[in-house]
Design a protein around this motif. Sequence first.
Motif, PDB file in Angstrom:
ATOM      1  N   GLU A  62       0.833  -1.215   0.000  1.00 41.86           N
ATOM      2  CA  GLU A  62       0.000   0.000   0.000  1.00 41.86           C
ATOM      3  C   GLU A  62       0.865   1.261   0.000  1.00 41.86           C
ATOM      4  OE1 GLU A  62      -3.951  -1.411   2.524  1.00 41.86           O
ATOM      5  OE2 GLU A  62      -2.144  -0.776   3.580  1.00 41.86           O
ATOM      6  N   SER A  63       2.025   1.168   0.609  1.00 40.57           N
ATOM      7  CA  SER A  63       2.861   2.362   0.780  1.00 40.57           C
ATOM      8  C   SER A  63       3.967   2.465  -0.259  1.00 40.57           C
ATOM      9  CB  SER A  63       3.493   2.352   2.176  1.00 40.57           C
ATOM     10  OG  SER A  63       4.305   1.205   2.331  1.00 40.57           O
ATOM     11  N   ARG A  64       3.942   1.623  -1.267  1.00 37.44           N
ATOM     12  CA  ARG A  64       5.025   1.578  -2.261  1.00 37.44           C
ATOM     13  C   ARG A  64       5.296   2.952  -2.880  1.00 37.44           C
ATOM     14  NH1 ARG A  64       6.647  -2.976  -5.960  1.00 37.44           N
ATOM     15  NH2 ARG A  64       7.945  -2.024  -7.554  1.00 37.44           N
ATOM     16  N   GLY A  65       4.245   3.597  -3.380  1.00 43.76           N
ATOM     17  CA  GLY A  65       4.416   4.909  -4.005  1.00 43.76           C
ATOM     18  C   GLY A  65       4.915   5.946  -3.021  1.00 43.76           C
ATOM     19  N   LEU A  66       4.376   5.909  -1.809  1.00 39.64           N
ATOM     20  CA  LEU A  66       4.783   6.848  -0.769  1.00 39.64           C
ATOM     21  C   LEU A  66       6.270   6.697  -0.455  1.00 39.64           C
ATOM     22  CD1 LEU A  66       3.722   8.817   1.621  1.00 39.64           C
ATOM     23  CD2 LEU A  66       3.920   6.760   3.007  1.00 39.64           C
ATOM     24  N   LEU A  67       6.707   5.467  -0.227  1.00 39.29           N
ATOM     25  CA  LEU A  67       8.096   5.227   0.146  1.00 39.29           C
ATOM     26  C   LEU A  67       9.065   5.579  -0.980  1.00 39.29           C
ATOM     27  CD1 LEU A  67       7.730   1.861   2.099  1.00 39.29           C
ATOM     28  CD2 LEU A  67       8.011   4.162   3.042  1.00 39.29           C
ATOM     29  N   ARG A 101       4.611  17.986  -3.959  1.00 36.21           N
ATOM     30  CA  ARG A 101       3.197  17.908  -4.344  1.00 36.21           C
ATOM     31  C   ARG A 101       2.758  16.458  -4.525  1.00 36.21           C
ATOM     32  NH1 ARG A 101       4.522  22.597  -7.482  1.00 36.21           N
ATOM     33  NH2 ARG A 101       4.695  21.406  -9.414  1.00 36.21           N
ATOM     34  N   VAL A 102       3.645  15.644  -5.112  1.00 35.26           N
ATOM     35  CA  VAL A 102       3.319  14.225  -5.281  1.00 35.26           C
ATOM     36  C   VAL A 102       3.211  13.538  -3.921  1.00 35.26           C
ATOM     37  CG1 VAL A 102       4.111  12.019  -6.215  1.00 35.26           C
ATOM     38  CG2 VAL A 102       4.386  14.099  -7.563  1.00 35.26           C
ATOM     39  N   LEU A 103       4.100  13.903  -3.005  1.00 40.66           N
ATOM     40  CA  LEU A 103       4.042  13.324  -1.662  1.00 40.66           C
ATOM     41  C   LEU A 103       2.746  13.723  -0.956  1.00 40.66           C
ATOM     42  CD1 LEU A 103       5.453  11.669   0.521  1.00 40.66           C
ATOM     43  CD2 LEU A 103       6.532  13.779   1.323  1.00 40.66           C
ATOM     44  N   GLU A 104       2.350  14.969  -1.098  1.00 39.79           N
ATOM     45  CA  GLU A 104       1.077  15.409  -0.507  1.00 39.79           C
ATOM     46  C   GLU A 104      -0.089  14.603  -1.068  1.00 39.79           C
ATOM     47  OE1 GLU A 104       1.011  19.943   0.826  1.00 39.79           O
ATOM     48  OE2 GLU A 104       1.534  19.731  -1.293  1.00 39.79           O
ATOM     49  N   TYR A 105      -0.072  14.349  -2.364  1.00 38.53           N
ATOM     50  CA  TYR A 105      -1.124  13.557  -2.994  1.00 38.53           C
ATOM     51  C   TYR A 105      -1.140  12.140  -2.419  1.00 38.53           C
ATOM     52  CZ  TYR A 105      -3.552  10.764  -6.504  1.00 38.53           C
ATOM     53  OH  TYR A 105      -4.398   9.885  -7.122  1.00 38.53           O
ATOM     54  N   GLU A 106       0.043  11.516  -2.310  1.00 36.56           N
ATOM     55  CA  GLU A 106       0.122  10.164  -1.748  1.00 36.56           C
ATOM     56  C   GLU A 106      -0.414  10.138  -0.319  1.00 36.56           C
ATOM     57  OE1 GLU A 106       1.021   7.287  -3.021  1.00 36.56           O
ATOM     58  OE2 GLU A 106       1.647   8.000  -5.005  1.00 36.56           O
ATOM     59  N   CYS A 107      -0.108  11.166   0.449  1.00 36.51           N
ATOM     60  CA  CYS A 107      -0.584  11.241   1.833  1.00 36.51           C
ATOM     61  C   CYS A 107      -2.106  11.334   1.887  1.00 36.51           C
ATOM     62  CB  CYS A 107       0.041  12.435   2.551  1.00 36.51           C
ATOM     63  SG  CYS A 107       1.809  12.233   2.891  1.00 36.51           S
ATOM     64  N   ARG A 108      -2.677  12.152   1.003  1.00 40.37           N
ATOM     65  CA  ARG A 108      -4.145  12.264   0.972  1.00 40.37           C
ATOM     66  C   ARG A 108      -4.779  10.929   0.616  1.00 40.37           C
ATOM     67  NH1 ARG A 108      -3.008  17.207  -1.635  1.00 40.37           N
ATOM     68  NH2 ARG A 108      -3.522  16.295  -3.672  1.00 40.37           N
ATOM     69  N   GLN A 109      -4.187  10.239  -0.363  1.00 41.97           N
ATOM     70  CA  GLN A 109      -4.728   8.950  -0.781  1.00 41.97           C
ATOM     71  C   GLN A 109      -4.679   7.920   0.345  1.00 41.97           C
ATOM     72  OE1 GLN A 109      -6.148  10.373  -3.656  1.00 41.97           O
ATOM     73  NE2 GLN A 109      -6.024   8.222  -4.267  1.00 41.97           N
TER      74      GLN A 109
END
Length: 240
Positions: A29-34, A75-83
């Motif tokens: 689940e956290s692949r993109g975030l990490l 901005r991408v990290l913020e998006y991942e966090c919201r998701q």
Amino acid sequence: MEFKEEIRRHPMWREIKEFLEKRGMTIDESRGLLYIVSMMSGFLIYRSVKENAKLPVISPEEEKADESRMEKLGRVLEYECRQLHIEFQEVLSELVFAMAANKALTEPILQKIYGMLDSLVLSDSFREGAEKQIENPEFWGDSLAYYADRKEDYFEGVKDLFAFVLATARPNATKDLGKTSHEKELEEIRKKYGIEPDDFWKLRRRAVEFFRIAFATQLGIVFQPLREEADEKICGPVSD
């Protein structure tokens, strides 16, 4: 499976695991975030090494582009966090900043650069660059009194001084490279080549600046693949 194994080998796996478990998240689940966290921490490591060692700007365009890259990654990290319904600031403090300050991540990078500098000081390109700039009053604001008559001694002296700065920088890479003080060793170098004190301290200043430029250059080379990966996979072409 490969990604999971890579994460578990990460120097901060314990902290990453704790972060995920606390929020009921899996590695998948956290692949993109990490991935974004790792990339952002890489840019912060580059910036930290450069600023703490007071390195000069070698590629102004790349430095400017790095700011744009960091903004886009943020901005991408913020998006991942919201998701994932997690707090952006918590990710920054517990993962991004923690990774950027982790010695197990920064030390291999520094050791790689030191190895590159070890090779550089013995190369023809070092001699060419040093001989071209060692006596440049317009750049240095001063002149070496006896350089014209003793060019080889002065080159060997600046080479030894460069190697000396490298040796003293290894345990102090996050400090101002011009403020290390080892008077006895420096005096031995001065006497070895019979250089007058005034010229020697001017030569030391040149060696420190040559080192800063070389360090900054090699640092940029080491981090260039990160820039290219960011542009290719996340940020897209960086424009003015």
